[in-house]
Design a protein around this motif. Structure first.
Motif, PDB file in Angstrom:
ATOM      1  N   GLY A 178       4.010   8.966  10.160  1.00  0.00           N
ATOM      2  CA  GLY A 178       3.899   7.203  10.338  1.00  0.00           C
ATOM      3  C   GLY A 178       4.180   6.709   9.167  1.00  0.00           C
ATOM      4  N   VAL A 179       3.808   6.970   8.306  1.00  0.00           N
ATOM      5  CA  VAL A 179       3.879   7.176   7.245  1.00  0.00           C
ATOM      6  C   VAL A 179       4.946   7.141   6.232  1.00  0.00           C
ATOM      7  CG1 VAL A 179       3.658   9.157   5.175  1.00  0.00           C
ATOM      8  CG2 VAL A 179       3.091   7.103   4.444  1.00  0.00           C
ATOM      9  N   ASN A 180       5.358   7.152   6.862  1.00  0.00           N
ATOM     10  CA  ASN A 180       7.282   7.274   6.382  1.00  0.00           C
ATOM     11  C   ASN A 180       8.389   5.663   6.839  1.00  0.00           C
ATOM     12  OD1 ASN A 180       7.796   9.607   5.249  1.00  0.00           O
ATOM     13  ND2 ASN A 180       7.865  10.973   7.011  1.00  0.00           N
ATOM     14  N   ALA A 181       7.665   4.954   7.746  1.00  0.00           N
ATOM     15  CA  ALA A 181       8.446   3.266   7.946  1.00  0.00           C
ATOM     16  C   ALA A 181       8.397   2.562   7.084  1.00  0.00           C
ATOM     17  CB  ALA A 181       7.514   3.186   9.830  1.00  0.00           C
ATOM     18  N   ALA A 182       9.409   1.942   7.244  1.00  0.00           N
ATOM     19  CA  ALA A 182       8.956   0.426   5.641  1.00  0.00           C
ATOM     20  C   ALA A 182       7.756   0.116   6.108  1.00  0.00           C
ATOM     21  CB  ALA A 182       9.973  -0.221   7.295  1.00  0.00           C
ATOM     22  N   VAL A 183       7.698  -0.289   4.511  1.00  0.00           N
ATOM     23  CA  VAL A 183       6.290  -1.048   4.200  1.00  0.00           C
ATOM     24  C   VAL A 183       6.607  -2.438   4.814  1.00  0.00           C
ATOM     25  CG1 VAL A 183       4.688  -1.779   2.958  1.00  0.00           C
ATOM     26  CG2 VAL A 183       5.433   0.824   2.651  1.00  0.00           C
ATOM     27  N   SER A 184       5.958  -3.253   6.026  1.00  0.00           N
ATOM     28  CA  SER A 184       6.077  -4.389   5.974  1.00  0.00           C
ATOM     29  C   SER A 184       5.331  -5.034   4.781  1.00  0.00           C
ATOM     30  CB  SER A 184       4.616  -4.504   7.214  1.00  0.00           C
ATOM     31  OG  SER A 184       3.224  -4.514   7.065  1.00  0.00           O
ATOM     32  N   ASP A 185       4.938  -6.220   4.654  1.00  0.00           N
ATOM     33  CA  ASP A 185       4.940  -7.465   3.751  1.00  0.00           C
ATOM     34  C   ASP A 185       3.730  -7.554   3.699  1.00  0.00           C
ATOM     35  OD1 ASP A 185       7.347  -7.616   2.402  1.00  0.00           O
ATOM     36  OD2 ASP A 185       8.114  -9.264   3.858  1.00  0.00           O
TER      37      ASP A 185
END
Length: 231
Positions: A175-182
């Motif tokens: 899950g940590v590899n997903a794009a980080v949300s603003d």
């Protein structure tokens, strides 16, 4: 006539000087009176409430509003510490609580003691752990991690808390590899600046997904979205 004119001029000068002095006194009083007290609002009040809640002296909301219940808790803390029990969070009271400076001390290059890399790391975890949660829930997750840094039962660094074995499932399930949300970055900054919707929690879990029997035994402080926040 000349003497009367001179007298009027002197009266005018004295009046102007008095008004200037009065204005300076007002400005000085306003600029130096920064202590949190009944009616105050802001991140410093949130920090005070969080600290008092961790000590078991405050059971209200950590909403950043210095109400009567917050004042009562401050008075209790002051009595315990041998500080003048006036209900005002002055310099001595803040120091005893472990709160330094005002809320403005947290607003630089990274934020306070946290670097830009720290903020990025924390936002990555918050984004992964609280994806789909309401914004308040994202701030709460960030707050839990920051609370652990300050808690004696956990490592005293952000990286130490995050990479503690088994602490966050997103590190092992991808899950940590997903794009980080603003919103995760914003939530992290709000948490660092003192907003703690978790109420001082050091644990959280989703009862639908959790498989740990131990976590269900922890006292629940609040519920936000799908997460339960515990002490």
């Amino acid at each position: 006539m000349k003497k009367a004119g001179m007298t009027a001029w002197r009266v005018l000068v004295v009046l102007l000087v008095s008004l200037l002095a009065f204005g300076m006194l007002l400005h000085y009083g306003r600029s130096t009176q920064t202590f949190s007290r009944l009616g105050s609002q802001g991140t410093e009040v949130t920090k005070i409430q969080t600290k008092l809640k961790q000590m078991g002296l405050y059971s209200g909301k950590t909403d950043g509003i210095y109400g009567s219940s917050t004042k009562k808790s401050v008075v209790t803390f002051q009595k315990q510490q041998g500080i003048t029990a006036d209900g005002i969070a002055g310099k001595q009271t803040l120091q005893a609580l472990g709160i330094s400076g005002g809320s403005s001390a947290m607003a630089t290059g990274g934020q306070g003691k946290y670097s830009n890399n720290d903020i990025k790391l924390l936002a990555t975890i918050v984004s992964a752990e609280a994806r789909g949660e309401p914004y308040e829930g994202q701030v709460a997750v960030a707050s839990v991690i920051l609370n652990r840094v300050e808690h004696p039962s956990f490592p005293n660094t952000l990286a130490g808390v995050i990479y503690q074995p088994g602490a966050f499932s997103c590190l092992t399930d991808g899950g940590v590899n997903a794009a980080v949300s603003d919103s995760a970055y914003k939530a992290v900054r709000d948490a660092i600046n003192g907003w703690d919707p978790s109420g001082g929690a050091i644990y959280y879990y989703n009862p639908v997904k959790s498989t740990s029997k131990w976590i269900f035994s922890r006292p629940v402080i609040t519920v936000i979205g799908k997460h339960r926040f515990c002490s």
